[in-house]
Design an enzyme around this catalytic site. Structure first.
Site, short mmCIF file in Angstrom:
data_model
loop_
_atom_site.label_atom_id
_atom_site.label_comp_id
_atom_site.label_asym_id
_atom_site.label_seq_id
_atom_site.Cartn_x
_atom_site.Cartn_y
_atom_site.Cartn_z
N ASP A 396 -0.58 -30.35 23.30
CA ASP A 396 0.10 -29.29 22.59
C ASP A 396 -0.12 -29.55 21.11
OD1 ASP A 396 1.97 -27.29 22.00
OD2 ASP A 396 3.49 -28.80 21.71
N THR A 398 2.05 -28.13 18.09
CA THR A 398 3.24 -28.28 17.24
C THR A 398 4.14 -29.38 17.79
OG1 THR A 398 3.08 -25.92 17.06
CG2 THR A 398 5.00 -26.96 16.08
N LYS A 564 -1.77 -12.35 -2.28
CA LYS A 564 -2.25 -13.64 -1.78
C LYS A 564 -2.88 -13.41 -0.43
CE LYS A 564 2.08 -15.15 0.35
NZ LYS A 564 3.12 -16.16 0.41
#
Lengths: 1195, 342
Positions: A396, A398, A564
């Protein structure tokens, strides 16, 4: 298990669910599952029967039970009952105790979850109720930061428009907040208990399923029907955030919830060694039956040739018995005698060894994470040796690879780089780590987490550099962050994407503090003075635009556009005058990207009033349009976002967990393939891939698959494969992107074979197609040729499917590692599941087999513990099979000399004790303590891991070698005493060729031979090994003398008939000569063979040992590959964890706690009149998700 | 590494050698010098031992006379078990070419008699033979009780099938003088058997102690009349019975029958000359195609064995030495190539 329970309740599978709010009686008749979850298997009453039933389902246990029953039949009993029952009872009770403890902990965790409190509306009153008592149809109240108890239909919330925010990290691993909105009709109910209690809507919806992103249903209330979608549903496992309270109606409870449906079945995991062992045991049974048949035939022949006459002489009283029947009985007798070929103690010993290895894992200080006081934990004790055979790691992202902390690291403003810190290579040492960080304490509200170590930026701010000010102002203005003050008066940012949070926080720390916003204004405190900007337009982010802009009017009256976005997009929009700055900034961006940072380009544009007004009118026109609305709007966005002036770039670090890069490098040196499966976006996933060295610039190609139909996906896969095989070197297509085309062509020209390093990136939607149809094989083939695979936007179940795919087709051992509830199914389906402990949610750890505090400990777990476990287990098994063949087959040889009468060679007591007392401990000590090379060596030399992956140390071939060795030993063991005892007389002329002396001689020889053998096999002699090996031999003689002693015989003359035998036999020189000869004859060939093998074909560990011996004094030098990162590519993705639609939320002011929610701005009014913004939002999200035509993603 | 705040040390695993898998240990390495020296030593030892064993086996004198077919008429008679009470004797003359010096032992040897059958071995009552509970016959199936249901003493198949030939050896000094060679009936059984495993019931009179029991079916006289001359050799402690009850491991076996009493003519052993065995032929072997013989033998320091052990030792020693040389050659070869390589 959960699924089973459900099926018991609903014998016929549910097609449609009908739930009536506040009506338990009505809902009761459907017998929906209540909110109690069970992961435990037994209770006190059912434990014994169920556990015994389960245990006797195991082939081995059932077999021994069968043997036990056989032994009770006097006609065929050839061993006394205790030889089987003692080990069997031992095994069964040990396993039962273990199962009971495991289940106890499951009960505990179930209880903890089931007893959580939630407020339920019962009898028109809010009452505190335990989770497990919540029923389908109940209305419950949730408060901020509470876990959601069941799958709910959101009725109303504290926020305007029935909005509420949930964090779904437990479900899909994404940490950004998600918005849910109640139906307008129900949101009117508010917190009015009495009207909520009167709510009697009926929901007709889909049956429980595991699809997290989909929900369909209809609410019928007050004669009208309302369609329900996923936006109205809050799932169990979510956490309510940023919402004071909300009310929801329970639709699915307990095992029916999507969370539980996604958790997959609890599977009983077996290691590949287990499976091999089972196969071998079946072979051995077959072998046993063959031996039995041979001996039965022998007995029939013997009975008809000799036995007949012999019987009349010996068994005068016995009735007629046909030789065939006698053969039949003999068959069973020999099955009993030869059962020790598969000793029951094998299974006990294996369990004990695994338990020992598990403890070593728990005890390892090098896997102890001091910051969280978290040692590694082996939650299952049955899988250790498989840790030494891993080929694929599914990780995984995160929380596993990354810490999910974004930090503002560097920026480039107007061609100057700020924030250069210590570089790995030591090239830029203007700032070292020792130098103290920039002192933010002078600023009004510093954020402590930021460690920016460059003072020059502060100096520039103080000097009043306008570009720097503009840069920071932009960061403070152009975002979707919400601010609020917490109870302590501290400014708290509610961020929707952590990247943005990092940027806004950075601006705040440098004196440009974003204070608050209304739909039309943004207030920023600029270096101490509050400035309010008028927000004129919000040009929101989308996946295609990859940028966002705001248009504001500053107090001076100037209109500015701040933008941005991804550098590739933004650079095309720049004013030509930026050329020099562009190339400079571009260099900086490359530099940032090569350091694994996420970059954004920053630009602004001054607008004049007239132009803007014109544009605004056009925009309003466009928004009011009914046809081609979206196209027109985006065209207008394009129109205004041009001729931008470049300000610079930012670099944000998605902080990796400690040591991730080193671990991944080492693991890939050990030939382990690492796949990243994440729910995150493609850009994020790829970026992390680069950051942690899974993807490298040195790779020949990175294939990106983003097709939306099965055909598209297949085409993309096939094309990628063609490139891989170099069949079409001129191939170039928008579907496939490779990093450096020139390099690729060069490679392919030089080498036709697949030698380069490739990587595959595939997203969840393509994966769904790839998994469900015949594309599967294409995917697998391509994926397995790639060094790395990154799957992004995958659902929890898809993670499991990917794992299953590899498991099914590659016959490889897989490992899944993750930290959240979204990893549970993957953790459960992989051969080995590892949970990262110490995070908030415990689901991953609870479902896992091993719990680690940090990803980096995986290296030690696999390379040291796994490798050792595998090595030890293999050695143990080899020896064990050898030992038992040597031990048992003498009965076979003896059968030819005892008329096939099922007479055992040894004393019954010896047979009982041999495996559990005389020879168990030395081999256990070897199985637990043995080391071929030290842990440091295994860490330094990952290649040592390969024998495990290739299954070299114990396989069928090895097994046959062990068996052959055992057979040889049994031959030596039987025929040397046979030859010697033939025609033998003792030293005093007495008879010593008797059965009892023979038995004692054989037993002694056997014990000594197997002890010598284990002494040779043990390569790491600790005190324990010494004690056990010598102790076992001593114990043998001690017990022998006791059992053959006068006193024991005096008490049990029938059980211990060997009185005086040990003493008499062991005092004969002759017996010792026989024992010595047997030992020499059976051990010497083994030593010769091993020595020659070591000389001629030394294994890697042999070489390391030899090399170490040669230079004892020197410490091994680490031969880790230097981690070079070329800086050829630039990776920029706009605000990575960003979702579209927040702009609308902000401009509409719906997510703001305005005192008067009445729409004021014309823009909003129009929006509101046109289409519900939230429908818009949904449409757009699905657009992005399912019709992503943007297949050419420049990485 | 950065210094971490350590607030919960209780969960830190202990730093013991055992738990950290750092137990002091020495590694077993099969280095060439060790392996070679062990191999040469073992090979040399085995070879020497083999030679010694062969030489000592050669030095023993053994004489075996198979009388199964010499006494053919008796053999035929015994084939019918109904003739069990008919006497049959036969005399087997033989010539001893050399003196048999030292202790001479007389054995009877049976071929093809399976004393190691599973159910045969079990069919005995140690409790009974211990003299404690002489009526305990439950393990003696199928020879527990006689036809009229009286318990058999000694019960069981082993006791029932006792070797009941009587063999005497006479030395024929010349054609007329036949001297019966004096033989000892004691010292035939193991000490533990005679004094621990087998004991008569504590009674002044054996016959009364065994009253109410039946003799085994194949026996001609009850157990308390086995040796009426010597009370220490009668009943359960009769050494012939004890020797028989110690079942043989293989179907071919020899059991000690008598020891030479070294007196008079026989003080140094059996002198060369003419002898004859006088056999009271009771034990039927032809029914199960077995054979029986009588053996005279002397012993060496290691007892009386065959050549097998010596030969095996020699072969093993030779093979080990061969292997040692092979290993040495390979080792030297590898060493040289390694040096060249370096």
């Amino acid at each position: 298990m959960e699924v089973d329970v459900r099926q018991m309740i609903h014998p016929t599978s549910e097609v449609e669910r009908v739930v009536k709010a506040n009506d338990r009686d009505y809902n009761e008749k459907f017998q929906y599952a209540d909110n109690r979850i069970y992961t435990s298997k037994y209770n006190i009453l059912t434990f014994l029967p169920i556990n015994l039933f389960e245990q006797f389902q195991r082939v081995a246990n059932a077999y021994f039970l069968f043997l036990l029953i056989l032994q009770l039949i006097p006609e065929i009993s050839s061993l006394t009952w205790f030889t089987t029952i003692v080990p069997l009872v031992l095994v069964i009770s040990m396993t039962a105790v273990k199962d009971a403890t495991d289940d106890y902990f499951r009960h505990k965790s179930d209880n903890q979850v089931n007893n959580r409190q939630s407020e339920v509306l019962i009898n028109s009153k809010l009452q505190n109720e335990k989770w497990m008592n919540v029923k389908v149809g109940d209305i419950i109240k949730l408060e901020n930061n509470q876990f959601v108890a069941a799958d709910l239909l959101l009725l109303s919330s504290s926020e305007p428009h029935g909005l509420c925010y949930v964090e779904t990290a437990e479900l899909d691993g994404e940490t950004n907040l998600k918005v849910r909105q109640a139906l307008p009709v129900t949101s009117e109910l508010g917190a009015d208990i009495s009207s909520l209690a009167k709510f009697d809507g009926i929901v007709i919806c889909e049956a429980p399923n595991n699809k997290l992103e989909k929900f369909s249903g209809v609410l019928s209330w007050k004669d009208s029907k309302h369609t329900l979608s996923n936006q109205k549903i809050i799932l169990r496992g979510c956490v309510l955030r940023n919402t004071r309270w909300c009310f929801g109606m329970v639709l699915f409870a307990g095992p029916d919830t999507k969370l539980m449906q996604n958790s997959g079945k609890t599977k009983f995991k077996r290691t590949s060694i287990d499976r091999l062992m089972n196969t071998l045991v079946i072979w051995i049974f077959g072998f046993l039956v063959c031996l039995g048949i041979i001996l039965a035939v022998g007995n029939s022949i013997w009975e008809s040739e000799f036995g007949g006459q012999f019987r009349t002489f010996l068994f005068w009283g016995e009735g007629e018995k046909s030789s065939l029947f006698s053969g039949f009985l003999t068959f069973w007798s020999y099955v009993i005698i030869l059962n020790t070929l598969v000793p029951i103690s094998l299974y006990v010993s294996v369990e004990v060894i695994r338990l020992g290895h598990s403890y070593f894992i728990n005890w390892d200080r090098k896997m102890y994470y001091a910051a969280k006081a978290m040692p590694a934990e082996a939650r299952t004790t049955t899988l250790n040796e498989e840790l030494g055979q891993i080929e694929y790691i599914f990780s995984d992202k995160t929380g596993t690879l990354t810490q999910n902390i974004m930090t503002f690291k560097k920026c480039s403003i107007n061609g100057r780089v700020y924030g250069e810190v210590l570089d790995d290579l030591g090239q830029k040492k203007e700032i070292t780590k020792k130098k103290e960080g920039v002192d933010f304490s002078g600023k009004s509200q510093p954020e402590r987490t930021l460690h920016f170590r460059d003072h020059s930026l502060m100096e520039s701010i103080e000097l009043g550099d306008p570009k720097v000010h503009e840069f920071l102002r932009l960061l403070a203005l152009c975002h979707t962050v919400m601010s609020e003050e917490d109870s302590a008066g501290q400014l708290v940012y509610q961020v929707q994407s952590p990247d943005e949070g990092a940027l806004v926080t950075a601006a705040r720390n440098f004196g440009f503090i974003f204070k608050s916003r209304t739909p039309e204004t943004i207030t920023v405190e600029e270096l101490g003075t509050p400035v309010t900007y008028q927000l004129l337009a919000f040009l929101d982010f989308s996946n295609i635009r990859k940028r966002m802009s705001v248009i504001v009017r500053n107090p001076e009256g100037q209109i500015k556009l701040y933008s941005k976005g991804a550098d590739t997009i933004l650079f095309e929009k720049l004013h030509p005058s930026n050329k020099d700055l562009l190339s400079l900034t571009s260099d900086h961006l490359n530099e940032f990207a090569s350091a694994g940072l996420r970059t954004l380009a920053i630009a602004y544009r001054d607008l004049d009033d007239k132009y803007f007004k014109m544009w605004q009118e056009m925009l309003e026109d466009a928004k009011a349009a009914t046809t081609e609305r979206d196209e027109r709007i985006s065209g207008l966005y394009e129109e205004i976002e041009r001729d931008l002036m470049l300000l610079g770039a930012t670099a944000v670090e998605d902080k990796l967990q400690e040591g991730v890069i080193e671990t991944i490098t080492t693991l890939s040196l050990a030939n382990i393939k690492i796949w990243i499966l994440t729910g995150d976006k493609q850009e994020t996933a790829i970026n992390i891939g680069y950051a942690c060295n899974v993807l490298t610039d040195a790779m020949d190609a990175v294939f990106v698959v983003t097709g939306n139909t099965a055909v598209e996906v297949r085409d993309e896969l096939r094309k990628a494969k063609e490139i891989l095989f170099g069949q079409n070197t001129s191939f170039s297509s928008g579907h496939v992107v490779y990093e450096s085309k020139q390099q690729l062509e060069l490679d392919l020209g030089a080498d036709e074979a697949v030698t380069g390093e490739y990587a595959l990136v595939i997203n969840g939607h393509s994966l769904a197609h790839a998994l469900e149809s015949d594309v599967e094989n294409d995917l697998l083939e391509l994926a397995c040729m790639c060094k790395t695979v990154v799957c992004c936007r995958v659902t929890p179940l898809q993670k499991a499917q990917v794992v299953e795919l590899v498991k099914k087709h590659r016959n490889a051992v897989t490992l899944a590692i993750g930290d959240g509830a979204n990893d549970v199914s993957m953790i459960k389906s992989a051969h080995i599941g590892i949970g990262i402990s110490g995070q908030e949610g415990l689901q991953a750890v609870l479902a896992s087999d091993y719990a680690l505090a940090q990803f980096r400990y995986l290296q030690r777990l696999l390379l040291v513990h796994g490798r050792w476990s595998y090595y030890r287990m293999c050695k143990f098994l080899c020896y064990f099979f050898y030992k038992n063949f040597a031990f048992t087959l003498v009965h076979f040889w003896f059968a030819f000399f005892c008329g096939f009468s099922a007479q055992t060679v040894y004393d019954q007591w010896f047979i009982t004790l041999f495996n559990i007392v005389y020879t168990s401990l030395p081999v256990l000590a070897m199985g637990i303590f043995d080391q071929d090379v030290s842990d440091q060596n295994s860490m330094d030399c990952p290649q040592l891991y390969e024998p495990g992956q290739l299954n070299l140390l114990f396989n069928k071939r090895r097994f046959f070698i062990c068996v052959a060795h055992g057979i040889y030993t049994s031959l030596a063991l039987f025929f040397i005493p046979y030859g010697s005892f033939y025609n033998l007389a003792g030293e005093d002329g007495q008879h010593i060729a008797d059965y009892q002396s023979f038995a004692v001689t054989m037993a002694t020889s056997l014990v000594i031979v197997v002890s010598v053998q284990i002494a040779l096999d043990t390569s790491y002699w600790t005190v324990v090994n010494h004690v056990f090996i010598w102790g076992s031999v001593a114990t043998y003689f001690f017990i022998l003398l006791i059992m053959h002693s006068r006193s024991v015989f005096g008490i049990f003359p029938q059980q211990f008939p060997f009185v005086g035998n040990a003493w008499h036999s062991l005092s004969q020189k002759f017996v010792w000569l026989v024992v010595l000869l047997i030992s020499v004859a059976s051990v010497m060939p083994v030593v010769t063979f091993r020595f020659l093998k070591m000389c001629l074909y030394p294994s890697l560990s042999d070489q390391i040992r030899r090399w170490q011996k040669a230079q004892r004094k020197e410490r091994p030098i680490r031969n880790r590959r230097p981690q070079s990162r070329s800086s050829s590519s630039r990776r920029s993705g706009y605000a990575f964890a960003h979702q579209e639609g927040y702009g609308e939320l902000i401009t509409s002011g719906k997510n703001m706690r305005a005192e008067s929610p009445a729409p004021t701005s014309g823009l909003e009014k129009m929006l509101y009149n046109n289409t519900s913004w939230i429908e818009n939002l949904c449409k757009k999200t699905t657009d992005v998700v399912s019709f992503n035509h943007d297949k050419t993603a420049k990485l | 590494m950065e210094v971490m705040p350590q607030y919960d040390l209780s969960r830190l695993p202990e730093n013991t050698a055992l738990k950290q898998q750092k137990l002091p240990a020495h590694r077993l390495d099969l280095s060439a010098s060790v392996v070679l020296s062990i191999f040469f030593a073992t090979g040399g030892f085995c070879l020497c031992m083999g030679v010694i064993l062969i030489l000592s086996a050669k030095s023993t004198k053994e004489l075996e006379i198979n009388y199964t077919n010499i006494c053919a008429n008796c053999a035929q008679l015994r084939e019918d078990s109904s003739n069990f009470d008919k006497e049959c004797t036969c005399s087997v003359p033989f010539y001893l070419p050399e003196n048999m010096e030292g202790n001479v032992y007389m054995y009877y040897k049976l071929y093809g008699f399976h004393q190691n059958l599973y159910r045969y071995i079990l069919s005995r009552s140690n409790r009974q033979l211990l003299g404690k509970d002489i009526w305990d016959v439950k393990d003696c199936s199928p020879f527990q009780v006689s036809r009229n249901s009286t318990p058999i003493i000694p019960c069981g198949a082993i006791a029932n099938s006792i070797f009941n030939d009587t063999i005497t050896l006479s030395y024929n000094l010349n054609s007329s003088i036949h001297i019966e060679v004096p033989m000892l009936k004691s010292g035939l059984a193991w000490w533990t058997d005679k004094y621990v495993k087998f004991q008569n019931p504590r009674a002044s009179d054996l016959a009364s102690a065994f009253a109410g029991s039946a003799k085994p079916l194949h026996w001609t006289k009850p157990v308390y009349e086995l040796d009426t001359d010597d009370p220490g050799n009668n009943g359960f402690v009769n050494e012939d019975l004890i020797v028989w009850m110690r079942t043989a491991a293989f179907p071919t076996f020899k059991k000690l029958y008598r020891r030479l009493k070294r007196v008079d003519y026989f003080a140094v052993g059996l002198p060369a000359g003419n002898y004859s065995f006088n056999i009271s032929y009771n034990f039927p072997v032809t029914v199960f195609r077995g054979e029986k013989s009588v053996v005279l033998s002397t012993l060496t320091w290691i007892g009386g064995g065959g050549l097998f052990l010596g030969l095996t030792y020699t072969v093993t020693g030779a093979l080990t030495l061969l292997a040692s040389f092979a290993i040495l050659a390979i080792h030297l070869m590898l060493k040289r190539t390694k040096k060249n390589f370096l």
